[in-house]
Write a protein that holds these residues in place. Structure first.
Motif, PDB file in Angstrom:
ATOM      1  N   GLN A   1      43.689  59.191  49.441  1.00 40.35           N
ATOM      2  CA  GLN A   1      42.523  59.896  49.974  1.00 40.35           C
ATOM      3  C   GLN A   1      42.668  60.180  51.468  1.00 40.35           C
ATOM      4  O   GLN A   1      42.172  61.190  51.974  1.00 40.35           O
ATOM      5  N   SER A   2      43.399  59.300  52.159  1.00 42.19           N
ATOM      6  CA  SER A   2      43.529  59.472  53.611  1.00 42.19           C
ATOM      7  C   SER A   2      44.354  60.721  53.976  1.00 42.19           C
ATOM      8  O   SER A   2      44.381  61.112  55.130  1.00 42.19           O
ATOM      9  N   ILE A   3      45.025  61.324  52.989  1.00 43.16           N
ATOM     10  CA  ILE A   3      45.866  62.488  53.325  1.00 43.16           C
ATOM     11  C   ILE A   3      45.424  63.754  52.586  1.00 43.16           C
ATOM     12  O   ILE A   3      46.169  64.726  52.500  1.00 43.16           O
ATOM     13  N   GLN A   4      44.218  63.743  52.040  1.00 42.48           N
ATOM     14  CA  GLN A   4      43.736  64.948  51.352  1.00 42.48           C
ATOM     15  C   GLN A   4      43.169  65.935  52.360  1.00 42.48           C
ATOM     16  O   GLN A   4      42.652  65.559  53.377  1.00 42.48           O
TER      17      GLN A   4
ATOM     18  N   PRO B   1      49.378  69.487  42.486  1.00 43.46           N
ATOM     19  CA  PRO B   1      48.862  68.123  42.324  1.00 43.46           C
ATOM     20  C   PRO B   1      48.265  67.637  43.637  1.00 43.46           C
ATOM     21  O   PRO B   1      48.605  68.159  44.711  1.00 43.46           O
ATOM     22  N   GLU B   2      47.405  66.628  43.556  1.00 46.23           N
ATOM     23  CA  GLU B   2      46.779  66.109  44.791  1.00 46.23           C
ATOM     24  C   GLU B   2      47.776  65.303  45.617  1.00 46.23           C
ATOM     25  O   GLU B   2      47.665  65.218  46.823  1.00 46.23           O
ATOM     26  N   VAL B   3      48.735  64.681  44.920  1.00 44.93           N
ATOM     27  CA  VAL B   3      49.721  63.902  45.671  1.00 44.93           C
ATOM     28  C   VAL B   3      51.019  63.748  44.866  1.00 44.93           C
ATOM     29  O   VAL B   3      50.986  63.640  43.640  1.00 44.93           O
ATOM     30  N   VAL B   4      52.145  63.771  45.574  1.00 42.33           N
ATOM     31  CA  VAL B   4      53.429  63.406  44.967  1.00 42.33           C
ATOM     32  C   VAL B   4      53.813  62.057  45.555  1.00 42.33           C
ATOM     33  O   VAL B   4      53.869  61.898  46.784  1.00 42.33           O
TER      34      VAL B   4
ATOM     35  N   MET C   1      41.989  62.617  40.262  1.00 44.42           N
ATOM     36  CA  MET C   1      43.126  62.999  41.097  1.00 44.42           C
ATOM     37  C   MET C   1      44.405  63.092  40.263  1.00 44.42           C
ATOM     38  O   MET C   1      44.667  62.231  39.457  1.00 44.42           O
ATOM     39  N   GLU C   2      45.196  64.149  40.488  1.00 41.85           N
ATOM     40  CA  GLU C   2      46.483  64.230  39.782  1.00 41.85           C
ATOM     41  C   GLU C   2      47.583  63.665  40.694  1.00 41.85           C
ATOM     42  O   GLU C   2      47.793  64.139  41.815  1.00 41.85           O
ATOM     43  N   ILE C   3      48.258  62.636  40.193  1.00 40.38           N
ATOM     44  CA  ILE C   3      49.284  61.933  40.980  1.00 40.38           C
ATOM     45  C   ILE C   3      50.611  62.069  40.246  1.00 40.38           C
ATOM     46  O   ILE C   3      50.715  61.691  39.078  1.00 40.38           O
ATOM     47  N   ILE C   4      51.626  62.592  40.917  1.00 39.97           N
ATOM     48  CA  ILE C   4      52.948  62.736  40.291  1.00 39.97           C
ATOM     49  C   ILE C   4      53.877  61.672  40.877  1.00 39.97           C
ATOM     50  O   ILE C   4      54.195  61.709  42.070  1.00 39.97           O
TER      51      ILE C   4
ATOM     52  N   ALA D   1      54.675  73.349  50.392  1.00 42.53           N
ATOM     53  CA  ALA D   1      54.747  72.554  51.630  1.00 42.53           C
ATOM     54  C   ALA D   1      53.480  71.736  51.915  1.00 42.53           C
ATOM     55  O   ALA D   1      53.546  70.692  52.552  1.00 42.53           O
ATOM     56  N   GLY D   2      52.351  72.214  51.439  1.00 42.70           N
ATOM     57  CA  GLY D   2      51.099  71.522  51.781  1.00 42.70           C
ATOM     58  C   GLY D   2      50.781  70.335  50.878  1.00 42.70           C
ATOM     59  O   GLY D   2      49.779  69.633  51.092  1.00 42.70           O
ATOM     60  N   ILE D   3      51.583  70.090  49.850  1.00 40.52           N
ATOM     61  CA  ILE D   3      51.247  68.990  48.926  1.00 40.52           C
ATOM     62  C   ILE D   3      51.440  67.650  49.640  1.00 40.52           C
ATOM     63  O   ILE D   3      52.514  67.376  50.174  1.00 40.52           O
ATOM     64  N   PRO D   4      50.413  66.795  49.672  1.00 41.10           N
ATOM     65  CA  PRO D   4      50.555  65.499  50.341  1.00 41.10           C
ATOM     66  C   PRO D   4      51.579  64.614  49.619  1.00 41.10           C
ATOM     67  O   PRO D   4      51.656  64.608  48.392  1.00 41.10           O
TER      68      PRO D   4
END
Ligand code: ADP
Ligand code: GLC
Length: 472
Positions: free
Chosen positions: A469-472, A127-130, A1-4, A154-157
């Motif tokens: 994971q709960s917001i993918q 990225p998967e999440v910011v 997962m890519e996390i920023i 807009a769709g980035i969790p």
């Protein structure tokens, strides 16, 4: 997962308190667990910048109201921190020595967020999440979701971690001209009590919100500097995840700042050697006495205002039975009171006003007891560092202190807890500590027990992964 991770602080690049420690460690342990965590932060003019090598990653420009700005993103070349580190430079706004405390902090952190969103607009991937931290980056979810310029993001969790809800970054509505074109039906997502409130906006717009301990999350529903109703309303998306500590940085065996490193089985001798060095440095007469220390910001949240009276009362009524060292900076009248005591109590007390990372390490190692009477403590790292070095914490039962310290009166208890941030309660706790100190066997047992408590990030990383994971 890519996390920023977006943050105003990250140790050792720039740190003002625990936020820096957390953002310097969590991504490292996320990477060790096989994820791809990155930190993006402002490029202040700190030593770290000049001592490392950088590649220019991107150059762009943006607009904040009538102000046009150019920005540059640079990346540290060698992955020295264990994760990719990006700094965003904006001349005239971020090119300063300090992290906070300028009149234009609102503009500085808003421009930082606008620059990051613009930069991400140019990425070929998402990225998967910011993961945003505190109010300085809490407008980011709103920017992504409701500003037309960033529509494709807009769709980035997004996740917002609240390290401290006392500070919210509030600004008046005239600053709305700084925001690029946005969907004005959504003004309610920025507004709280007729002001733009970045922290409140982050709580509303982020997909998930975390606090740095579970007790703090519960407290926020009745004490959140005006945001209580919001936390009650949004409780479904909130979760408390206790901070970890970087066990590589905070290790009494390998800590380069100590005069004598020590391990579990030699904790008594190790601490004594470090205590003696401190006593010599600060003219403390008797290194056999228990040494109490306070390390931290001298502000109301930390109840630093009760320190002078509580310490003075102890030094008068238990003359020659204890020594005290204080390290901190903050409200001038508290600094002044603590410093003024240096002359009056020479030989048993000394206060150092300022910020000294090395001395902080030496104090955790050489002290017997750590004072933490905090009025508000979302997590608190000091007590965990202290425990790891075999130093017994005296804490008020609140927030993360309540979640990490049990009282010696309870089964397997190792710390000293009290209810109120008052001179009387702190004084009483210090008297209990004096009693405990005279029981060498129990001191030894407690020190060893505390040093083995696991507060490492390894065990916490999974909890954040579940949130992502709960917001993918
Ligand atoms: P907060 O972030 O609210 O200040 P924490 O307990 O989470 O409190 O973290 C404080 C961090 O800052 C710890 O790493 C502590 O050692 C460090 N610190 C605070 N004040 C000082 C100081 N004057 N000198 C050196 N380190 C300090
Ligand atoms: C804040 C809190 C502190 C917490 C730190 C790191 O500064 O005041 O309690 O430990 O953030 O999360």
């Amino acid at each position: 997962m890519e996390i920023i991770h977006l943050s105003a602080e990250c140790y050792p690049v720039a740190k003002a308190g625990g936020l820096g420690d957390v953002v310097g460690a969590l991504p490292k342990y996320q990477c060790l667990a096989g994820h791809h965590a990155k930190v993006v932060m402002p490029m202040y003019r700190t030593r770290f910048l000049y001592e490392h090598e950088w590649d220019v990653d991107f150059k762009g420009h943006g607009r904040m109201g009538g102000r046009h700005f150019e920005y540059t993103v640079i990346r540290e070349k060698t992955n020295v921190l264990g994760f990719d580190l990006y700094l965003v430079d904006i001349n005239g706004l971020l090119d300063r020595e300090k992290i906070y405390g300028y009149d234009d902090d609102t503009e500085r952190f808003l421009a930082f967020q606008l620059a990051v969103a613009d930069w991400m607009n140019h990425w070929e991937h998402r990225p998967e999440v910011v993961h945003c931290h505190d109010h300085h980056t809490a407008l980011f979810p709103f920017l992504l979701q409701h500003c037309y310029a960033f529509r494709q993001l807009a769709g980035i969790p997004t996740v917002l971690t609240i390290h401290n809800a006392q500070y919210q970054g509030i600004m008046s509505w005239d600053k709305i001209s700084y925001f690029p074109g946005w969907d004005q039906w959504k003004w309610g997502l920025l507004d709280w009590n007729k002001h733009i409130n970045p922290l409140a906006s982050g709580v509303r717009c982020a997909n998930r919100v975390t606090t740095v301990s579970d007790s703090y999350l519960q407290e926020l529903r009745y004490s959140a500097n005006g945001l209580e109703n919001l936390f009650e309303y949004e409780k479904g998306k909130c979760v408390g995840i206790l901070n970890g500590i970087d066990t590589e940085v905070w290790d009494a065996m390998t800590d380069p700042n100590l005069v004598k490193p020590y391990q579990l089985r030699e904790v008594a001798e190790g601490k004594q050697a470090n205590k003696e060095a401190l006593c010599e440095q600060f003219g403390i007469r008797d290194p056999e006495n228990p040494l109490f220390v306070f390390i931290g910001r001298l502000v109301g949240e930390k109840a630093a205002d009760i320190l002078p009276d509580a310490i003075m009362s102890m030094l008068y009524t238990h003359t020659g039975k204890l020594s005290v060292l204080v390290l901190g900076s903050g409200e001038p009248h508290v600094e002044w009171q603590l410093e003024a005591m240096n002359e009056r109590f020479t030989g048993v007390y000394h206060a150092v006003i300022g910020y000294h990372e090395k001395l902080a390490h030496q104090l955790y190692a050489g002290a017997d007891f750590l004072l933490m009477p905090s009025r508000v403590e979302p997590c608190g790292l000091n007590q965990m560092y202290a425990m790891r070095y075999g130093t017994i914490p005296l804490v008020r039962s609140t927030g993360g202190l309540q979640d990490t310290v049990t009282d010696i009166g309870d089964p397997e208890g190792f710390g000293i807890r009290f209810q109120h941030a008052t001179v009387g309660d702190l004084y009483h706790a210090m008297e209990r500590a004096l009693n405990l100190y005279s029981d060498k066997e129990q001191m030894e047992w407690i020190r060893k027990f505390m040093m083995q408590i696991d507060h490492s990030w390894e065990s916490t990383v999974d909890e954040y992964m579940r949130v992502y994971q709960s917001i993918q």
